[in-house]
Design an enzyme around this catalytic site. Structure first.
Site, PDB file in Angstrom:
ATOM      1  N   HIS A 266      54.324 -13.124  -8.814  1.00  0.00           N
ATOM      2  CA  HIS A 266      55.641 -12.545  -9.066  1.00  0.00           C
ATOM      3  C   HIS A 266      55.521 -11.527 -10.197  1.00  0.00           C
ATOM      4  O   HIS A 266      55.186 -10.370  -9.974  1.00  0.00           O
ATOM      5  CB  HIS A 266      56.627 -13.663  -9.403  1.00  0.00           C
ATOM      6  CG  HIS A 266      58.058 -13.248  -9.468  1.00  0.00           C
ATOM      7  ND1 HIS A 266      58.511 -11.988  -9.137  1.00  0.00           N
ATOM      8  CD2 HIS A 266      59.173 -13.936  -9.837  1.00  0.00           C
ATOM      9  CE1 HIS A 266      59.812 -11.920  -9.286  1.00  0.00           C
ATOM     10  NE2 HIS A 266      60.248 -13.094  -9.717  1.00  0.00           N
ATOM     11  N   HIS A 307      53.820  -3.968  -0.710  1.00  0.00           N
ATOM     12  CA  HIS A 307      54.819  -4.847  -1.326  1.00  0.00           C
ATOM     13  C   HIS A 307      55.292  -5.847  -0.289  1.00  0.00           C
ATOM     14  O   HIS A 307      55.413  -5.513   0.893  1.00  0.00           O
ATOM     15  CB  HIS A 307      56.001  -4.019  -1.842  1.00  0.00           C
ATOM     16  CG  HIS A 307      56.889  -4.765  -2.794  1.00  0.00           C
ATOM     17  ND1 HIS A 307      57.880  -5.622  -2.365  1.00  0.00           N
ATOM     18  CD2 HIS A 307      56.940  -4.777  -4.156  1.00  0.00           C
ATOM     19  CE1 HIS A 307      58.500  -6.129  -3.418  1.00  0.00           C
ATOM     20  NE2 HIS A 307      57.956  -5.644  -4.504  1.00  0.00           N
ATOM     21  N   ASP A 365      54.506  -1.773  -9.579  1.00  0.00           N
ATOM     22  CA  ASP A 365      53.595  -2.483 -10.484  1.00  0.00           C
ATOM     23  C   ASP A 365      52.378  -1.634 -10.828  1.00  0.00           C
ATOM     24  O   ASP A 365      51.861  -1.695 -11.948  1.00  0.00           O
ATOM     25  CB  ASP A 365      53.145  -3.805  -9.847  1.00  0.00           C
ATOM     26  CG  ASP A 365      54.309  -4.744  -9.591  1.00  0.00           C
ATOM     27  OD1 ASP A 365      55.074  -4.989 -10.526  1.00  0.00           O
ATOM     28  OD2 ASP A 365      54.452  -5.217  -8.450  1.00  0.00           O
TER      29      ASP A 365
END
Length: 429
Positions: A266, A307, A365
């Protein structure tokens, strides 16, 4: 909502089951399976990937089309024109503020940035090498021991005060966690600075000299917070809702969210990006690792590409890429070893037919990891930064749930253990 129904025919049952179907303002219809319980049946959905556990008006995601809306506003527009605190107001109250509302909200947040002085002593109980997320879990949960005047979850004013305190104090606690880990004195917040500028001041300033924060870096930090502010019913947000459904106080609920976010699947994704770049080590080895990533029999995976939700592209990534380029230029880090590797991987992902076919585009990210490293923030703090930005999303969902009708969360299970058996005395085993 609509009055459509679905008829479920089950082998062995004489009567079919009529299940109501609801339509939201956007997105797929959902089937209410609540009536199945009275028939002695449950649905089975590991990971809740096909289950809507709540009704919400905060955030909408269409992963196939790469759409992320906060209260109806596209994330790209908010990132381009808004600020983190203005987006906080939007998530909490449902509408963008006018000038007076914006100033009042920002001023209120600024007046809550300090933490109780006794909280400083909490840090002495942690080892110097404690992970900052371990510290955050403990300290945020402990806020309920200091702010008794905002613990009545049935009181809307209490909930609002708790929201202000959490949004305002999270950067302070995050910076304290970092300072503690490197043995430097804590920096008090400077309420003359903006939210993100103040965070960088507390992270990197020291009492011996005046703290100066580049506007470019402050803007990039603000955008990192904004792009992580909320992401619908993810693992940590669902954890906050589930914890809150028991009537737990808001500080305990947010601490639970922090614990869920800590998981590498996460919130630890941008930290994993930097670990991957370190593993690659040199530009000369990039092709080797790209080939490994393409080999389905090799366990190696390129982190920061693709993702779970976005099957096309991450709408946050483009905006974050712009900030990454601005930060690298501001700091003169275009030739940094790991950042050169990152830029080459980015080029390959955008041009290589394999990555294009698999839709493995760089995600938020990937770029946030580059930005945070360039700012001098250690990888152990990456998930803490994520938690600071996501706090408002957690609070908005918690407040939405508590403000409406809700039931304590109680998932069911598919039991596959032993059936009833008799106890055997130890001498006979």
């Amino acid at each position: 909502m609509t009055d459509k129904t679905v008829t479920l025919h089950i082998d062995g049952m004489d009567e079919a089951v009529e299940l109501p179907m609801y339509s939201g303002s956007i997105g797929p219809d959902v089937i209410d399976v609540g009536k199945l319980t009275s028939k002695g049946l449950f649905t089975y959905d590991p990971g809740f990937v096909s289950t809507a556990a709540c009704e919400s008006q905060i955030t909408y995601i269409d992963g196939n089309e790469g759409i992320l809306l906060h209260r109806g506003y596209p994330i790209e527009q908010l990132a381009e024109h808004s600020t983190y605190l203005e987006t906080c107001y939007l998530l909490l109250y449902g509408e963008l503020p006018n000038q007076a509302e914006k100033e009042r909200f920002e001023n209120t947040v600024c007046t809550h940035t300090m933490v109780h002085e006794q909280i400083r002593t909490f840090f002495q109980g942690f080892r110097r090498d404690a992970h900052p997320m371990a510290i955050m879990c403990g300290v945020v949960g402990a806020l309920s021991a200091f702010y008794h005047d905002s613990l009545d979850i049935t009181n809307e004013q209490h909930r609002e005060v708790a929201a202000f305190r959490l949004i305002a104090k999270m950067p302070t606690l995050a910076a304290m966690s970092y300072k503690f880990s490197i043995g430097q004195p804590f920096m008090y917040p400077d309420n003359s600075k903006g939210y993100s500028e103040n965070f960088l001041h507390m992270m990197f300033g020291n009492p011996c000299s005046e703290s100066k924060v580049s506007p470019v870096l402050a803007k990039a930090m603000d955008r990192v917070f904004l792009l992580h502010a909320d992401h619908e019913q993810n693992a940590s947000t669902s954890t906050v809702r589930l914890t809150g459904s028991s009537g737990a106080n808001p500080f305990a609920c947010i601490a639970a969210g922090i614990a869920a976010l800590w998981g590498p699947s996460h919130g630890g994704a941008n930290e994993a990006v930097l670990s991957m770049l370190e593993e690659i080590g040199d530009e000369s080895r990039i092709e080797e690792f790209v080939d490994r990533a393409k080999n389905k029999d090799d366990p190696f995976r390129l982190m920061g590409f693709g993702h779970r939700v976005y099957k096309n592209f991450d709408p946050r990534a483009k905006v974050m890429k712009e900030s990454a380029d601005e930060v690298l230029k501001e700091l003169g880090l275009e030739d940094d070893r790991l950042l050169r590797i990152a830029k080459r991987l980015e080029q390959i992902a955008l041009e290589d037919p394999y990555f294009i076919e698999k839709k493995l585009y760089p995600n938020v990210d990937f770029y946030s990891g580059i930005i945070l490293r360039a700012l001098g923030i250690p990888t152990s703090m990456f998930t803490v930064i994520f938690a600071v930005g996501r706090t408002v999303g957690w609070i908005a969902h918690w407040h939405e749930m508590i403000s409406g009708s809700y039931r304590i969360g109680r998932p069911r299970q598919l039991y596959t253990g032993h059936v009833q058996r008799d106890y055997t005395p130890i001498a006979d085993r």
